[in-house]
Write a protein that holds these residues in place. Sequence first.
Motif, short mmCIF file in Angstrom:
data_model
loop_
_atom_site.label_atom_id
_atom_site.label_comp_id
_atom_site.label_asym_id
_atom_site.label_seq_id
_atom_site.Cartn_x
_atom_site.Cartn_y
_atom_site.Cartn_z
N ALA A 288 0.83 -1.21 0.00
CA ALA A 288 0.00 0.00 0.00
C ALA A 288 0.86 1.26 0.00
CB ALA A 288 -0.92 -0.01 1.22
N GLY A 289 1.95 1.25 0.76
CA GLY A 289 2.85 2.39 0.76
C GLY A 289 3.49 2.62 -0.59
N ALA A 290 3.90 1.51 -1.26
CA ALA A 290 4.52 1.65 -2.58
C ALA A 290 3.54 2.25 -3.59
CB ALA A 290 5.01 0.29 -3.06
N VAL A 291 2.29 1.80 -3.54
CA VAL A 291 1.28 2.35 -4.45
C VAL A 291 1.03 3.82 -4.14
CG1 VAL A 291 -1.13 2.21 -5.16
CG2 VAL A 291 0.21 0.12 -4.87
N ALA A 292 0.98 4.16 -2.86
CA ALA A 292 0.68 5.54 -2.47
C ALA A 292 1.79 6.50 -2.87
CB ALA A 292 0.43 5.60 -0.97
N VAL A 293 3.05 6.15 -2.59
CA VAL A 293 4.15 7.07 -2.94
C VAL A 293 4.31 7.18 -4.44
CG1 VAL A 293 5.37 6.62 -0.78
CG2 VAL A 293 5.89 5.23 -2.78
N GLU A 294 3.96 6.13 -5.18
CA GLU A 294 4.02 6.22 -6.63
C GLU A 294 2.93 7.15 -7.15
OE1 GLU A 294 5.46 5.46 -10.44
OE2 GLU A 294 6.31 4.87 -8.51
N ALA A 295 1.74 7.04 -6.58
CA ALA A 295 0.64 7.91 -7.02
C ALA A 295 0.87 9.36 -6.62
CB ALA A 295 -0.68 7.39 -6.45
N LEU A 296 1.44 9.59 -5.44
CA LEU A 296 1.65 10.96 -4.96
C LEU A 296 2.95 11.57 -5.46
CD1 LEU A 296 0.46 10.44 -1.27
CD2 LEU A 296 -0.81 11.52 -3.14
N GLY A 297 3.83 10.77 -6.05
CA GLY A 297 5.06 11.30 -6.61
C GLY A 297 6.15 11.59 -5.61
N PHE A 298 6.13 10.93 -4.46
CA PHE A 298 7.18 11.16 -3.46
C PHE A 298 8.42 10.35 -3.84
CE2 PHE A 298 3.45 11.76 -0.44
CZ PHE A 298 3.50 13.14 -0.57
N ALA A 299 9.58 10.98 -3.76
CA ALA A 299 10.84 10.31 -4.08
C ALA A 299 11.35 9.55 -2.86
CB ALA A 299 11.89 11.33 -4.53
N GLY A 300 11.82 8.33 -3.09
CA GLY A 300 12.37 7.52 -2.01
C GLY A 300 13.82 7.84 -1.76
N PRO A 301 14.46 7.10 -0.86
CA PRO A 301 15.88 7.34 -0.54
C PRO A 301 16.78 7.01 -1.73
CG PRO A 301 15.10 5.36 0.56
CD PRO A 301 13.90 6.00 -0.04
N ALA A 302 17.85 7.78 -1.87
CA ALA A 302 18.84 7.54 -2.93
C ALA A 302 19.81 6.46 -2.47
CB ALA A 302 19.56 8.83 -3.27
N SER A 303 19.31 5.25 -2.35
CA SER A 303 20.10 4.14 -1.80
C SER A 303 21.11 3.64 -2.83
CB SER A 303 19.17 3.00 -1.38
OG SER A 303 19.91 1.87 -0.98
N TRP A 304 22.30 3.27 -2.32
CA TRP A 304 23.30 2.66 -3.20
C TRP A 304 23.08 1.16 -3.31
CZ3 TRP A 304 25.55 5.92 -6.15
CH2 TRP A 304 25.79 7.21 -5.71
N VAL A 305 22.34 0.56 -2.37
CA VAL A 305 22.00 -0.86 -2.46
C VAL A 305 20.70 -0.96 -3.27
CG1 VAL A 305 21.57 -2.99 -1.18
CG2 VAL A 305 23.06 -1.25 -0.22
N ASP A 306 20.83 -1.05 -4.56
CA ASP A 306 19.67 -1.14 -5.43
C ASP A 306 19.88 -2.25 -6.44
OD1 ASP A 306 21.61 -0.07 -7.02
OD2 ASP A 306 20.62 1.84 -7.37
N TRP A 307 18.95 -2.38 -7.36
CA TRP A 307 19.01 -3.46 -8.34
C TRP A 307 20.24 -3.33 -9.23
CZ3 TRP A 307 17.01 -8.01 -8.45
CH2 TRP A 307 16.98 -8.74 -9.64
#
Length: 547
Positions: A288-307
Motif C-alpha cells: 500500500a505504501g509503494a502504491v501511495a508514494v508512486e501515485a503521490l510522486g514522493f521520491a524515495g531514498p537515494a540508496s546505493w543498495v539497489d538493483w
Amino acid sequence: MATDSAVVEGFGRVSRTAGTVFRYLLLAATLFGLVALTVLLVFVFNDAVQPFTADPGWHLTYFLTLVVPSLAVGGYLFARNRAALRTGLTTIGLLVVSLMFAGGVGMIFVDIVSPIVWFAYVLALAIPTAVVYGVRRAGLDLPFVARVGGAVLLYYLSLFGLPGPVGSLAGVPSVVPGVAGLVQSIPVLPVDWMLLTVAFVLPAAALVGRSARGRAGGRAGLVAGGAALAAAVVAAVAGPFVGVTSVPALVLVVVVGFPTATYVSGVARGPERAGLLVPGVLVGGALAGAVAVEALGFAGPASWVDWQFLTSAHSSTAENAGLYPAIGGSILLMITVAVLSFPLGVGAAVYLEEYAPDNRLTRLIDVNISNLAGVPSVVYGLLGLGVFIRYLGSPTGTVLVGGATLALLILPIVIISSREAIRSVPNDVRQASYGMGATRWQTVKNVVLPRAFPGILTGTILALGRAIGETAPLIMIGAPDVLFSLPTDLSSKVSAMPLQVFAWASLYAGPDFWQKAVPAGVVVLVSALLAMNSVAIALRNKYQQDN
C-alpha cells in the motif's frame, strides 16, 4: 540478617558483593560491545541506504501504512498472545531469508549452471541411487566391501563414463561416456524450465508432500505435492506475461513459496494462527505504501543498495560499480567449501568419538584440532598457496583452489562442532541399540547420526558464515580483486564479496568509493551472514524443541 561473605570449605572466603559486582561488570561489557557494534552498523547502513534523502512525504506515507499498523498488531499480540507474535515474526524472517536464497539460486541457474547440465547430473546421480536402493530393498546378502565398491563404481560410471578422469590422467581416451555426458549430447532437448521442473521442482514438491503427509496423512501429502508442482508450472508459464522469465519464476516459487506455504499451512491450524496477521500487515502495508508514494510522486531514498548495484559488475566509478560477479563467486566458493569440508569434518568427528581409542595419539590429535581452530586465516592462505599451487601446480585464484583453502580453514571448526553434537547424544540410546543386536556401524548410522545431525548442520552453517567473510586466504592464493564476469566452473578465476569490498577500500580508494560502494558492499555481505546465521538459529531452536 544475611552476611555479605562466608567461609566455604575448599573455596575460602566467598563474598556476595564481589559476585554481584562481577556480574554487573560482565553485563556492562556485553552492553558496551552491543552498543558499539550497533552504532557502527547504523553508520554503515546510513551511508549505504541514505534513508534521510527521501521526501518527508515518503516517510509519512510509510509511517501511516506500514509502521502504525505493524506496531498496533504487534502490540496487541504482545499483550495477548506472545507465541503468536513469535510465529508471525518467524514467518517474516522465513520470507526474507528465502527471498535472499532465491536470488542466489536464480543466479546459479541463469548465469552459472545451465538447466541441461543440472538435469544431466541429477539424472546421473538418480540412476545409481535407484539401483542401490533396489538392491537394498531386494534383500540381497552382499558383503560390505562388495556393496560399497559396487555403489562407488556405479556412481563413477554414471557420472564420468569409462575410463573417466582416471583414464584421462593416464592418457587413455574415453570409451563409454557417462549418463551426464550422454544427456548433454542430445541434439534436441525440452526448454529450460521443463528440465528444471523435472530435476529441481519435482524433488522439492516431493518434500512438500512428505511434510504434509507427516502432519495430515497420505492423501493430504499427495494433494500438497501436486499443488506445489502445479503452482511451479503455472508460474513458469505465466511468468513471461508479467515480466519474469520462466526460470527465475520457477526458482521464486520453489525457494520462497514452497517453504513459506508449508510453514503457514502448519501454523494456520494451530492456536498461533493469529500471528499470521503480522506478515499480512507488513506485506500489505509495504504494498500500500509503494502504491501511495508512486501515485503521490514522493521520491524515495537515494540508496546505493539497489538493483543496479546487485546486478552490475565492477566499474572504475562508484556510481556504476556493482557486486554481481563477487556475489556469484561467494556462492560458488561456499558450495565448494561445503562439499569438501562437510563429509571430511563429520567423518573425522564420527571416528574420533565412536571408534578411536582413548590413547596418547588421539589426545594429541584433539589438542592439535583445537589449536588449528584458532590459527589466523592468513596461515591457511599460505598453506593453500604452498600445497595447492606450488606443490600440486594448480592455477592461482580458481574456484577449486579457493574453496579447498577455505575448507581447510573451517575444517577444525566443523570437526569440533560435529563432535560436540555427537557427544550430546545420550549413551543410553547407544547401549539400547547394542542390546538389540546392532553393530557399531548400524548404531552410528541409525541412532547417533540422526540425533546429532541438527547440531552438526548448525555448526557447519556457522563455520560457512566465517568462511564467506574471509579475505586473507583468497589474497594469498592469488584470487583477483575484481572480476567482470561470473565464474562458470571449478577452474575459473573467482572473486568474493569481502575481496571486492577490500579492493574498493584500498586499490580504488577515494571519497566516492568509501562513502558509496564500500558501505553498500558491507550491507550486502552482512545481510548474507545474517541470513546464514538465522538458518543455523532456526535449526538449533527446532532441535531443542524436538528434544
